[in-house]
Design an enzyme around this catalytic site. Structure first.
Site, PDB file in Angstrom:
ATOM      1  N   SER A 188       0.833  -1.194   0.000  1.00 21.12           N
ATOM      2  CA  SER A 188       0.000   0.000   0.000  1.00 21.12           C
ATOM      3  C   SER A 188       0.868   1.244   0.000  1.00 21.12           C
ATOM      4  O   SER A 188       1.989   1.240   0.519  1.00 21.12           O
ATOM      5  CB  SER A 188      -0.899   0.020   1.239  1.00 21.12           C
ATOM      6  OG  SER A 188      -0.132   0.238   2.414  1.00 21.12           O
ATOM      7  N   ASP A 189       0.351   2.306  -0.597  1.00 21.63           N
ATOM      8  CA  ASP A 189       0.949   3.600  -0.338  1.00 21.63           C
ATOM      9  C   ASP A 189       0.701   3.915   1.132  1.00 21.63           C
ATOM     10  O   ASP A 189      -0.147   3.291   1.785  1.00 21.63           O
ATOM     11  CB  ASP A 189       0.344   4.670  -1.254  1.00 21.63           C
ATOM     12  CG  ASP A 189       1.264   5.863  -1.457  1.00 21.63           C
ATOM     13  OD1 ASP A 189       2.177   6.069  -0.628  1.00 21.63           O
ATOM     14  OD2 ASP A 189       1.077   6.605  -2.440  1.00 21.63           O
ATOM     15  N   TRP A 190       1.419   4.883   1.656  1.00 22.29           N
ATOM     16  CA  TRP A 190       1.396   5.140   3.097  1.00 22.29           C
ATOM     17  C   TRP A 190       0.020   5.664   3.526  1.00 22.29           C
ATOM     18  O   TRP A 190      -0.410   6.733   3.104  1.00 22.29           O
ATOM     19  CB  TRP A 190       2.514   6.108   3.442  1.00 22.29           C
ATOM     20  CG  TRP A 190       3.816   5.420   3.762  1.00 22.29           C
ATOM     21  CD1 TRP A 190       4.601   5.660   4.857  1.00 22.29           C
ATOM     22  CD2 TRP A 190       4.485   4.378   3.033  1.00 22.29           C
ATOM     23  NE1 TRP A 190       5.707   4.823   4.838  1.00 22.29           N
ATOM     24  CE2 TRP A 190       5.658   4.031   3.736  1.00 22.29           C
ATOM     25  CE3 TRP A 190       4.195   3.684   1.857  1.00 22.29           C
ATOM     26  CZ2 TRP A 190       6.540   3.034   3.308  1.00 22.29           C
ATOM     27  CZ3 TRP A 190       5.069   2.695   1.423  1.00 22.29           C
ATOM     28  CH2 TRP A 190       6.220   2.378   2.142  1.00 22.29           C
ATOM     29  N   SER A 191      -0.675   4.849   4.310  1.00 22.10           N
ATOM     30  CA  SER A 191      -2.036   5.113   4.791  1.00 22.10           C
ATOM     31  C   SER A 191      -3.080   5.025   3.688  1.00 22.10           C
ATOM     32  O   SER A 191      -4.171   5.583   3.808  1.00 22.10           O
ATOM     33  CB  SER A 191      -2.129   6.478   5.496  1.00 22.10           C
ATOM     34  OG  SER A 191      -1.252   6.520   6.603  1.00 22.10           O
ATOM     35  N   ALA A 192      -2.776   4.293   2.624  1.00 21.48           N
ATOM     36  CA  ALA A 192      -3.768   4.018   1.580  1.00 21.48           C
ATOM     37  C   ALA A 192      -4.488   2.705   1.833  1.00 21.48           C
ATOM     38  O   ALA A 192      -5.283   2.265   1.002  1.00 21.48           O
ATOM     39  CB  ALA A 192      -3.104   3.984   0.210  1.00 21.48           C
TER      40      ALA A 192
END
EC number: 3.2.1.21
Length: 873
Positions: free
Chosen positions: A290-294
Site C-alpha cells: 500500500s501507499d502510506w495510509s492508503a
C-alpha cells in the site's frame, strides 16, 4: 486494537457486488461508476525467470509460523524503525531485521551523503534506454549501501493526463510507450544492484487534489472519501496499464497501490485492478504494497490482493492496524484463508530472493528521523535503546558523472536562431533571474524541497532526496565565463527589474532563468496544493523575460520546470534567440547546462510532452472542487486515450512545440524506409487457456494459544505486532463489529482456493507471451547532414486505422550517434501488442482489420517517412 475493520470491508464488498456500466454523470440521483469484482486473489506460481526465487520463497515460508508470515506483511508503524516503512522481522529464520522500504524515485529521502539524481521527466527527455538503466543501477547501489531493501520507485503514475498534475515529474512522460520502456529499464537497473524496485502509483493517480481525505479537509474541502478516477476498459489497457505491463515483464518485485479510488473502489482494495489486471492478466509474481495510509480495510484489502501494509498503522503513530494482530485473528477464525496469507509471504520473499537480498543485505545504517548520530531506537515514542542510528555512510561513489551526463542529455533545445552554442568569446554575459541562483536557506533548507527559492533542480514531496551539493547555473556560468576571460553580471532577485534592464542592455548575451514548480499534496507552496494552479511561470517570470528581451536582442531563456509552461506571449519574439528546457536536473544542474551552452555536449534531448498555447489546449482541467457532495469526488476520464499529443492531433490544434521535438547543433535527414512482414504460422496469436493449480498452503496454522505475546517481551508503545493478547479472538481483535456473518462482507468466491480459469490475455509476466512476438521489421536510414557530431532520436509512430483511434501513437524509438556526414540504418521491430487494440467484449488484444501505417521521423509532427503496414494477425 479498536477499529471497525470488518465494517469497512463490508462496505467495500457491497460497493463492488454489482458491476455497472461506466457513467459520466454525478449527483444524488445519478449512479456512479463501479469497479467489477474479481475473486479469488491469484496465487503466485513462479513463472519463467521467477522459478528459482519462488522455490526458495516456498521453502522458507513453509517453515514460518502464522505470526512470522503476518510480520512480513505488516509495517511496524510510522517512525517506529529507521526507514519510512519497515516490516516486522523473522529472526528465527535469519531475517534479523524487518524489510526496509525507503523513498524516493530520484534518490534516498531523509538521508545524507547520497546523490540527488535527475527526475524521471528528465530521463524521458533523453529518450535513452541505457541512461535510464544506468541511473536505476546507480540509485540501486546507493540504496543498497544504505541498507535499504525496497526502493519506493520508479513511478508511472501519474502518467500525465493533466499537464498541471503535481507529481508528473516523478514519472516519465504522458506517452505510455516512452514511459513503459524507460520505466522497465529503470527497474532493471535498480534490481541489478540488488534492491527491490517498486512500480508506483498503481493506478490512475493523476492529480493531488482529493487524494487523501485528511489532507483535503485540511485545505477546507468537506469530503469523506478520496477521489475516484473513472475510466473505461479500453483506456485502462491501452494507456494507463501499458507501462505497468512493461514493468511486470521486466521483473519488478513490488507494485505500490495508490491513494485514489478506481471506479469508486479504493486502489489498495480494488479486486479488479489488483486481482484481475495485475495478478491474473499481467501475471505479476511480486507483492503489492500500500501507499502510506492508503490501506482502508482489513479483510477487504487482503482478499482483493494487497500483500503488504505500509507503514502498518492506520494513521501515523496511532498504534492501530488493519493487519498485524487483526490479520492473525482473521486467519485463525477462517475469515481470510490461510493460502492468502501464505501467498502474501511467498510473494514478498520471492522478490527478496529474485534480486539477491539474501546475499547483499546489510542493516539500515541511517535514520529517517534525525541527522544526529545517536537517537531512540523507536523514534515515534522515544523508546527502546538510545543507540547509534546514523553511521554517516557515503554512498555517492562516482555517480555525479552519470547525473551530469543525464542532465546534459535531457536538456531540450526548443528554439535556436544561431545564438547557441556560445563561443566562449562573449565579453559581457548577463545571468538574470532567481532560478539561476542559490536558495538563501540552503539547497535543503525547505523540508522535502517544499519551496521555490533559487534554482529549481528538484520539485517537492516524498519523491525527493537531500542534495549533497547543488551546482547552480550562476556558479557554473560564472566559472566558465571567467575562465574564458569574460565578465559576468548576475541579478537573481526577480523583483529587481530595473537592475536586470541595466545588465541586459550592456550584455552581449543575456541568459534568463525562469521556473515552475509542483509536488505532492501534503505541501502547499504559494497556494499550489501539490497540483499547479496554472501553467504560468512562477515568481514574476514573464515580467523578467519581458524586461530582458526589451533590452537585449540576444536573450536565451532557460526553463526549469516540472512540465509544460505557457510561453506563447514571448517564444517567437526575435530577441529571444534560444529557448532551453532543462527540467529538474538534480545536483549537477549548472554543470550539465554549461556543457550544452558551450557545445561540449551537442543537445539531443526531445521534449517528452507537448507545449500548448493555452491550458485549454490540453483538454480536461484538473478537478479542483468536489462534485459529489461530501462523497468521493468523481474524475471522469472522458478523453479516453486522447491525452497530450494525441489530444492535439484529434483537435487538429498546432502546438508551439510538439511531443518529441528537440533541436541539435547539427541536422539530420531521414530516408529509405523499409517495412517487412515477419509473421508466419508459428506466430499466430494464441489466447491463453486452461486453469491454475489449487491454491497452495505452506506450513501449519496452529491455534490461538500459539500466538500469544511471548513471555518477557517488552512491548513498545504503538508498535505493530502480529501476536494476540488473548486466546479469545474477539477480545484480541477488540473490534466492535466482530462476529458479523461472512455473507455480510465477504465477496462471492473470494476464499475459493480451487483451480481458477486462466485469462486469455494472461499467461506470463507482462501478459500473453504471443503479444510480444515480432511481426514487422522496419528500417530507415538516418544521416547527419551537418558539421557537428551528435545523437539523433528516431521515432516510429503507428496509425492503428480505426475511426476512433489517435492519428498516430509512438511505438519505438532509439538514440543513435552520428559523425558529420555519417549514415546509419536504424532497424526496429513491431510486435503484436504494438499493433493491437483492446477488445472490451473479447477481453483480449486484437489486431483490427483497419489499414495501418508506419511513420518515422524526429517528432510526432515531423514524420517524413511513411508506409502502409502489411496485414498481420
Amino acid at each position: 486494537m479498536r477499529f471497525g475493520w470488518l465494517e469497512v470491508a463490508a462496505l467495500t464488498a457491497a460497493s463492488v457486488a454489482n458491476a455497472q456500466v461506466f457513467d459520466n454523470s454525478h449527483g444524488n440521483n445519478q449512479e456512479l461508476a463501479f469497479s467489477p469484482p474479481f475473486y479469488p486473489s491469484p496465487w503466485a506460481d513462479g513463472q519463467g525467470e521467477w522459478a528459482d526465487a519462488h522455490r526458495r520463497a516456498v521453502e522458507i515460508v513453509s517453515q514460518m509460523t502464522l505470526a512470522e508470515k503476518v510480520n512480513l506483511t505488516t509495517g511496524t508503524g510510522w517512525e517506529m524503525d529507521r526507514c519510512v516503512g519497515q516490516t516486522g522481522s523473522v529472526p528465527r529464520l535469519g531475517i534479523n531485521w524487518g524489510l526496509c522500504g525507503q523513498d524516493s524515485p530520484l534518490g534516498i529521502r531523509f538521508s545524507d551523503l547520497n546523490s540527488a539524481f535527475p527526475a524521471g521527466t528528465n530521463v524521458a527527455a533523453t529518450w535513452d534506454k541505457t541512461l535510464a538503466y544506468l541511473r536505476g543501477k546507480a540509485m540501486g547501489e546507493e540504496f543498497n549501501d544504505k541498507g535499504v531493501d525496497i526502493l519506493l520507485g520508479p513511478a508511472a503514475g501519474p502518467l500525465g493526463k493533466y499537464p498541471d498534475g503535481g507529481r508528473i515529474w516523478e514519472g516519465f512522460s504522458p506517452d505510455p510507450a516512452l514511459t513503459g520502456v524507460l520505466f522497465a529499464e529503470t527497474i532493471k537497473g535498480i534490481q541489478d544492484a540488488g534492491v527491490i524496485a517498486t512500480a508506483k502509483h498503481y493506478i490512475l493517480n493523476e492529480q493531488e487534489h482529493f487524494r487523501q481525505v485528511g489532507e483535503a479537509q485540511g485545505y477546507g474541502y468537506n469530503i469523506t472519501e478520496t477521489i475516484s478516477s473513472n475510466v473505461d476498459d479500453k483506456t485502462m489497457h491501452e494507456l494507463y496499464l501499458w507501462p505497468f505491463a512493461d514493468a511486470v515483464r521486466a521483473g519488478v518485485g513490488a507494485v505500490m497501490c495508490s491513494y485514489n479510488q478506481i471506479n469508486n473502489s479504493y486502489g489498495c482494495q480494488n479486486s479488479q485492478t489488483l486481482n484481475k489486471l495485475l495478478k491474473a492478466e499481467l501475471g505479476f509474481q511480486g507483492f503489492v504494497m500500500s501507499d502510506w495510509s492508503a490501506h482502508h480495510s482489513g479483510v477487504g484489502a487482503a482478499l482483493a490482493g494487497l500483500d503488504m501494509s505500509m507503514p502498518g498503522d492506520i494513521s501515523f503513530d496511532d498504534g492501530l492496524s488493519f493487519w498485524g494482530t487483526n490479520l492473525t485473528v482473521s486467519v485463525l477464525n477462517g475469515t481470510v484463508p490461510a493460502w492468502r496469507v501464505d501467498d502474501m509471504a511467498v510473494r514478498i520473499m520471492t522478490a527478496y530472493y529474485k534480486v539477491g537480498r539474501d546475499r547483499l543485505r546489510i542493516p539500515p545504517n541511517f535514520s529517517s528521523w534525525t541527522r544526529d548520530e545517536y537517537g531512540w531506537e523507536h523514534s515515534a515514542v522515544s523508546e527502546g535503546a538510545w543507540t547509534k542510528v546514523n553511521d554517516f555512510v557515503n554512498v555517492q561513489r562516482s555517480h555525479s558523472q552519470i547525473i551530469r551526463e543525464i542532465g546534459a542529455a535531457s536538456t531540450v533545445l526548443l528554439k535556436n536562431t544561431g545564438a547557441l552554442p556560445l563561443t566562449g568569446k562573449e565579453v559581457k554575459v548577463g545571468v538574470l533571474g532567481e532560478d539561476a541562483g542559490s536558495n538563501p536557506w540552503g539547497a535543503n533548507g525547505c523540508p522535502d524541497r517544499g519551496c521555490d527559492n533559487g534554482t529549481l533542480a528538484m520539485a517537492w514531496g516524498s519523491g525527493t532526496a537531500n542534495f549533497p551539493y547543488l551546482v547552480t547555473p550562476e556558479q557554473a556560468i560564472q566559472r566558465e565565463v571567467i575562465s574564458n576571460g569574460g565578465n559576468v553580471f548576475a541579478v537573481t532577485d526577480n523583483g529587481a527589474l530595473s537592475q536586470m534592464a541595466d545588465v541586459a542592455s550592456q550584455s552581449s548575451v543575456s541568459l534568463v532563468f525562469v521556473n515552475a514548480d509542483s509536488g505532492e499534496g501534503f505541501i502547499s507552496v504559494d497556494g499550489n496544493e501539490g497540483d499547479r494552479k496554472n501553467l504560468t511561470l512562477w515568481k514574476n517570470g514573464e515580467a523578467v523575460i519581458d524586461t530582458v528581451v526589451s533590452h537585449c536582442n540576444n536573450t536565451i531563456v532557460v526553463i526549469h520546470s516540472v512540465g509544460p509552461v505557457l510561453i506563447d506571449r514571448w517564444y517567437d519574439n526575435p530577441n529571444v534567440t534560444a529557448i532551453i528546457w532543462a527540467g529538474l536536473p538534480g545536483q549537477e544542474s549548472g554543470n550539465s547546462l554549461v556543457d550544452v551552452l558551450y557545445g561540449r555536449v551537442n543537445p539531443s534531448a526531445k521534449t517528452p510532452f507537448t507545449w500548448g498555447k493555452t491550458r485549454e489546449s490540453y483538454g480536461a482541467p484538473l478537478l479542483t472542487e468536489p462534485n459529489n457532495g461530501n462523497g468521493a469526488p468523481q474524475d471522469d476520464f472522458n478523453e479516453g486515450v486522447f491525452i497530450d499529443y494525441r489530444h492535439f492531433d484529434k483537435r487538429n490544434e498546432t502546438p508551439i512545440y510538439e511531443f518529441g521535438h528537440g533541436l541539435s547543433y547539427t541536422t539530420f535527414g531521414y530516408s529509405h524506409l523499409r517495412v517487412q512482414a515477419l509473421n508466419s504460422s508459428s506466430s499466430a496469436y494464441v489466447p491463453t487457456s486452461g486453469e491454475t493449480k489449487p491454491a497452495p498452503t505452506y506450513g501449519e496454522i496452529g491455534s490461538a494459544a500459539d500466538y500469544l505475546y511471548p513471555e518477557g517481551l517488552k512491548r513498545i508503545t504503538k508498535f505493530i505486532y502480529p501476536w494476540l493478547n488473548s486466546t479469545d479472538l474477539e477480545d484480541s481483535s477488540d473490534d466492535p463489529n466482530y462476529g458479523w456473518e461472512d455473507s455480510e462482507y465477504i465477496p462471492e468466491g473470494a476464499r475459493d482456493g480451487s483451480p481458477q480459469p486462466l485469462l486469455k490475455a494472461g499467461g506470463a509476466p507482462g501478459g500473453n507471451p504471443t503479444l510480444y512476438q515480432d511481426l514487422v521489421r522496419v528500417s530507415a536510414t538516418i544521416t547527419n547532414t551537418g558539421n557537428v557530431a551528435g545523437y539523433e532520436v528516431p521515432q516510429l509512430y503507428v496509425s492503428l486505422g480505426g475511426p476512433n483511434e489517435p492519428r498516430v501513437v509512438l511505438r519505438k524509438f532509439d538514440r543513435i550517434f552520428l559523425a558529420p556526414g555519417e549514415q546509419k540504418v536504424w532497424t526496429t521491430t513491431l510486435n503484436r501488442r504494438d499493433l493491437a487494440n483492446w477488445d472490451v467484449e473479447a477481453q483480449d488484444w486484437v489486431i483490427t482489420k483497419y489499414p495501418k501505417k508506419v511513420h518515422v521521423g524526429s517528432s510526432s509532427r515531423k514524420l517524413p517517412l511513411r508506409a502502409p503496414l502489411p496485414r498481420v494477425y
